[in-house]
Design a protein around this motif. Structure first.
Motif, PDB file in Angstrom:
ATOM      1  N   VAL A  55      -2.519  -5.036  44.039  1.00  0.00           N
ATOM      2  CA  VAL A  55      -1.893  -5.971  42.865  1.00  0.00           C
ATOM      3  C   VAL A  55      -3.141  -7.203  42.971  1.00  0.00           C
ATOM      4  CG1 VAL A  55      -0.842  -6.512  45.012  1.00  0.00           C
ATOM      5  CG2 VAL A  55       0.450  -6.532  43.627  1.00  0.00           C
ATOM      6  N   ASN A  56      -3.759  -7.481  43.590  1.00  0.00           N
ATOM      7  CA  ASN A  56      -4.364  -8.561  43.371  1.00  0.00           C
ATOM      8  C   ASN A  56      -5.376  -8.073  41.908  1.00  0.00           C
ATOM      9  OD1 ASN A  56      -3.146 -10.364  45.345  1.00  0.00           O
ATOM     10  ND2 ASN A  56      -3.810  -9.553  46.948  1.00  0.00           N
ATOM     11  N   ALA A  57      -5.492  -7.253  42.968  1.00  0.00           N
ATOM     12  CA  ALA A  57      -6.852  -7.176  41.180  1.00  0.00           C
ATOM     13  C   ALA A  57      -5.864  -7.380  39.877  1.00  0.00           C
ATOM     14  CB  ALA A  57      -7.414  -6.189  40.937  1.00  0.00           C
ATOM     15  N   VAL A  58      -5.049  -7.238  40.048  1.00  0.00           N
ATOM     16  CA  VAL A  58      -4.225  -6.660  38.240  1.00  0.00           C
ATOM     17  C   VAL A  58      -3.390  -8.894  38.395  1.00  0.00           C
ATOM     18  CG1 VAL A  58      -1.055  -6.548  37.576  1.00  0.00           C
ATOM     19  CG2 VAL A  58      -3.474  -4.778  38.416  1.00  0.00           C
ATOM     20  N   LEU A  59      -3.624  -8.932  39.682  1.00  0.00           N
ATOM     21  CA  LEU A  59      -3.302 -10.694  39.218  1.00  0.00           C
ATOM     22  C   LEU A  59      -4.306 -11.486  38.971  1.00  0.00           C
ATOM     23  CD1 LEU A  59      -0.576 -11.683  42.609  1.00  0.00           C
ATOM     24  CD2 LEU A  59       0.118 -11.283  39.888  1.00  0.00           C
ATOM     25  N   ASP A  60      -5.365 -11.368  39.226  1.00  0.00           N
ATOM     26  CA  ASP A  60      -6.563 -11.504  38.487  1.00  0.00           C
ATOM     27  C   ASP A  60      -7.064 -11.580  37.334  1.00  0.00           C
ATOM     28  OD1 ASP A  60      -7.298 -12.507  41.797  1.00  0.00           O
ATOM     29  OD2 ASP A  60      -9.049 -11.316  42.033  1.00  0.00           O
ATOM     30  N   ALA A  61      -6.991  -9.936  36.873  1.00  0.00           N
ATOM     31  CA  ALA A  61      -6.480  -9.692  34.906  1.00  0.00           C
ATOM     32  C   ALA A  61      -5.825 -10.529  34.772  1.00  0.00           C
ATOM     33  CB  ALA A  61      -7.059  -8.152  35.607  1.00  0.00           C
ATOM     34  N   VAL A  62      -4.686 -10.751  35.436  1.00  0.00           N
ATOM     35  CA  VAL A  62      -3.376 -11.571  34.240  1.00  0.00           C
ATOM     36  C   VAL A  62      -4.182 -12.608  34.315  1.00  0.00           C
ATOM     37  CG1 VAL A  62      -1.214 -12.327  34.178  1.00  0.00           C
ATOM     38  CG2 VAL A  62      -2.042 -10.059  34.930  1.00  0.00           C
ATOM     39  N   GLU A  63      -4.225 -13.843  35.111  1.00  0.00           N
ATOM     40  CA  GLU A  63      -4.812 -15.243  35.602  1.00  0.00           C
ATOM     41  C   GLU A  63      -5.971 -15.188  34.586  1.00  0.00           C
ATOM     42  OE1 GLU A  63      -5.630 -18.697  38.538  1.00  0.00           O
ATOM     43  OE2 GLU A  63      -4.966 -16.103  39.058  1.00  0.00           O
ATOM     44  N   ALA A  64      -7.012 -13.990  34.165  1.00  0.00           N
ATOM     45  CA  ALA A  64      -7.859 -14.762  33.870  1.00  0.00           C
ATOM     46  C   ALA A  64      -7.523 -14.662  32.172  1.00  0.00           C
ATOM     47  CB  ALA A  64      -9.587 -13.535  33.904  1.00  0.00           C
ATOM     48  N   TRP A  65      -7.400 -13.290  31.954  1.00  0.00           N
ATOM     49  CA  TRP A  65      -6.508 -13.015  30.543  1.00  0.00           C
ATOM     50  C   TRP A  65      -5.307 -14.910  29.776  1.00  0.00           C
ATOM     51  CZ3 TRP A  65      -2.075 -13.442  27.947  1.00  0.00           C
ATOM     52  CH2 TRP A  65      -2.034 -13.462  26.652  1.00  0.00           C
ATOM     53  N   LEU A  66      -4.797 -14.925  31.279  1.00  0.00           N
ATOM     54  CA  LEU A  66      -4.355 -16.544  30.469  1.00  0.00           C
ATOM     55  C   LEU A  66      -4.809 -17.052  30.084  1.00  0.00           C
ATOM     56  CD1 LEU A  66      -0.957 -16.440  30.262  1.00  0.00           C
ATOM     57  CD2 LEU A  66      -0.990 -17.631  32.736  1.00  0.00           C
ATOM     58  N   LYS A  67      -6.151 -17.295  31.003  1.00  0.00           N
ATOM     59  CA  LYS A  67      -6.677 -18.652  31.215  1.00  0.00           C
ATOM     60  C   LYS A  67      -7.803 -18.545  29.717  1.00  0.00           C
ATOM     61  CE  LYS A  67      -7.911 -20.160  35.755  1.00  0.00           C
ATOM     62  NZ  LYS A  67      -8.628 -19.761  36.812  1.00  0.00           N
ATOM     63  N   ASP A  68      -7.802 -16.998  29.471  1.00  0.00           N
ATOM     64  CA  ASP A  68      -9.438 -16.932  28.359  1.00  0.00           C
ATOM     65  C   ASP A  68      -8.944 -16.939  27.335  1.00  0.00           C
ATOM     66  OD1 ASP A  68     -11.466 -17.722  30.722  1.00  0.00           O
ATOM     67  OD2 ASP A  68     -11.251 -15.273  30.924  1.00  0.00           O
ATOM     68  N   VAL A  69      -7.990 -16.128  27.196  1.00  0.00           N
ATOM     69  CA  VAL A  69      -7.029 -15.422  25.622  1.00  0.00           C
ATOM     70  C   VAL A  69      -5.647 -15.778  25.832  1.00  0.00           C
ATOM     71  CG1 VAL A  69      -5.938 -12.860  24.218  1.00  0.00           C
ATOM     72  CG2 VAL A  69      -8.184 -13.242  25.812  1.00  0.00           C
ATOM     73  N   GLY A  70      -4.199 -15.877  26.241  1.00  0.00           N
ATOM     74  CA  GLY A  70      -3.485 -16.421  26.483  1.00  0.00           C
ATOM     75  C   GLY A  70      -3.212 -17.110  25.937  1.00  0.00           C
ATOM     76  N   LEU A  71      -4.266 -18.802  26.992  1.00  0.00           N
ATOM     77  CA  LEU A  71      -3.844 -20.285  26.530  1.00  0.00           C
ATOM     78  C   LEU A  71      -4.806 -20.671  25.331  1.00  0.00           C
ATOM     79  CD1 LEU A  71      -2.899 -21.196  30.096  1.00  0.00           C
ATOM     80  CD2 LEU A  71      -0.873 -20.419  28.109  1.00  0.00           C
ATOM     81  N   ALA A  72      -5.834 -20.059  25.756  1.00  0.00           N
ATOM     82  CA  ALA A  72      -6.909 -20.333  24.591  1.00  0.00           C
ATOM     83  C   ALA A  72      -6.280 -20.984  23.370  1.00  0.00           C
ATOM     84  CB  ALA A  72      -7.608 -19.388  24.265  1.00  0.00           C
ATOM     85  N   PRO A  73      -5.172 -20.960  22.469  1.00  0.00           N
ATOM     86  CA  PRO A  73      -5.019 -21.312  21.347  1.00  0.00           C
ATOM     87  C   PRO A  73      -4.540 -22.925  21.888  1.00  0.00           C
ATOM     88  CG  PRO A  73      -4.094 -19.732  20.954  1.00  0.00           C
ATOM     89  CD  PRO A  73      -4.890 -19.084  22.663  1.00  0.00           C
ATOM     90  N   LEU A  74      -4.608 -23.003  22.768  1.00  0.00           N
ATOM     91  CA  LEU A  74      -3.547 -24.609  23.011  1.00  0.00           C
ATOM     92  C   LEU A  74      -4.421 -25.593  23.366  1.00  0.00           C
ATOM     93  CD1 LEU A  74      -0.993 -23.506  25.112  1.00  0.00           C
ATOM     94  CD2 LEU A  74      -0.584 -23.925  23.252  1.00  0.00           C
ATOM     95  N   ARG A  75      -5.688 -24.956  23.460  1.00  0.00           N
ATOM     96  CA  ARG A  75      -7.359 -26.060  23.765  1.00  0.00           C
ATOM     97  C   ARG A  75      -8.060 -26.068  22.241  1.00  0.00           C
ATOM     98  NH1 ARG A  75      -6.964 -22.667  27.999  1.00  0.00           N
ATOM     99  NH2 ARG A  75      -8.831 -21.489  27.923  1.00  0.00           N
ATOM    100  N   GLU A  76      -7.863 -24.960  21.108  1.00  0.00           N
ATOM    101  CA  GLU A  76      -8.017 -24.842  20.056  1.00  0.00           C
ATOM    102  C   GLU A  76      -8.077 -26.529  18.848  1.00  0.00           C
ATOM    103  OE1 GLU A  76     -10.298 -22.751  18.627  1.00  0.00           O
ATOM    104  OE2 GLU A  76      -9.958 -22.221  20.804  1.00  0.00           O
ATOM    105  N   PRO A  77      -8.789 -26.791  17.893  1.00  0.00           N
ATOM    106  CA  PRO A  77      -8.178 -27.668  16.971  1.00  0.00           C
ATOM    107  C   PRO A  77      -6.786 -27.286  16.454  1.00  0.00           C
ATOM    108  CG  PRO A  77     -10.367 -26.988  16.272  1.00  0.00           C
ATOM    109  CD  PRO A  77      -9.436 -26.112  17.611  1.00  0.00           C
ATOM    110  N   GLY A  78      -6.254 -28.229  16.087  1.00  0.00           N
ATOM    111  CA  GLY A  78      -4.849 -28.401  15.236  1.00  0.00           C
ATOM    112  C   GLY A  78      -3.609 -29.217  15.890  1.00  0.00           C
ATOM    113  N   THR A  79      -2.507 -29.548  15.214  1.00  0.00           N
ATOM    114  CA  THR A  79      -1.338 -29.909  15.478  1.00  0.00           C
ATOM    115  C   THR A  79      -0.977 -29.575  16.996  1.00  0.00           C
ATOM    116  OG1 THR A  79       0.053 -28.290  14.205  1.00  0.00           O
ATOM    117  CG2 THR A  79      -1.004 -30.456  13.312  1.00  0.00           C
TER     118      THR A  79
END
Length: 198
Positions: A55-79
């Motif tokens: 379960v900790n490996a799963v949470l690591d994967a979820v956190e990595a996905w969120l940082k690198d993919v899920g929330l990445a659009p919030l750091r992109e240019p645009g309004t």
């Protein structure tokens, strides 16, 4: 693909599927073994600490996905609105339009809740912090931005639970559609660009 040829990342992805559907308590070793195609001894080879390691490996994967993919659009240019909509499109894909449960929600219940809570708080906190930052950029005061970011997680998680319980993805789709407007309500409009003389 034969289990022996699976990478650790692929094994974790299959474990994620079990934990997001069955939570910690429901994810028996038999179910985890069946999902991965690995016998118990092989699972313990990958994860010597047993189910808690898994379960900790799963949470690591979820956190990595969120940082690198899920929330990445919030750091992109645009309004702010464009970035929020892009993030929501990414989440929509991750949850397959509301057809898949959220592992964070599933793991926040059951006997392991207290052990997992620090990790869950960290991951959810990351999500809220990134959202609040964009909402502040849109002109909301910090306290309101933080409150709206919390509301966004409530909306997403609640819509996923309702969609799952009803067997109908429509509540999730409605939530995703209205969320940018809800989050940005009363935000200062973006400054107008000066027109070039001409």
């Amino acid at each position: 693909m034969p289990a022996a040829l699976l990478s650790r990342e692929e094994v974790v992805g299959r474990l994620l599927g079990v934990f997001r559907q069955q939570g910690y308590d429901g994810a028996s070793l038999a179910a985890l073994s069946e999902a991965t195609g690995l016998g118990r001894s092989s699972l313990y080879h990958y994860f010597p600490g047993g189910k808690d390691d898994m379960v900790n490996a799963v949470l690591d994967a979820v956190e990595a996905w969120l940082k690198d993919v899920g929330l990445a659009p919030l750091r992109e240019p645009g309004t702010p609105e464009e970035r929020l909509r892009a993030m929501l499109r990414t989440l929509d894909g991750f949850y397959e339009g509301g057809r898949l449960a959220c592992a964070l929600g599933a793991l926040s219940l059951g006997s392991a809740k207290e052990r997992l809570q620090p990790r869950l708080r960290q991951i959810m906190g990351l999500w809220m912090t990134e959202l609040a930052r964009v909402l502040e950029e849109a002109g909301l005061k910090p306290a309101m931005a933080r409150e709206r970011a919390e509301d966004a997680l409530v909306e997403v998680q609640g819509a996923l639970v309702l969609s799952s319980g009803m067997g109908d993805a429509a509540p999730f789709k409605r939530a995703m559609k209205r969320l940018p407007e809800t989050l940005l309500r009363d935000a200062a409009p973006p400054p107008r660009r000066a027109q070039k003389p001409g």
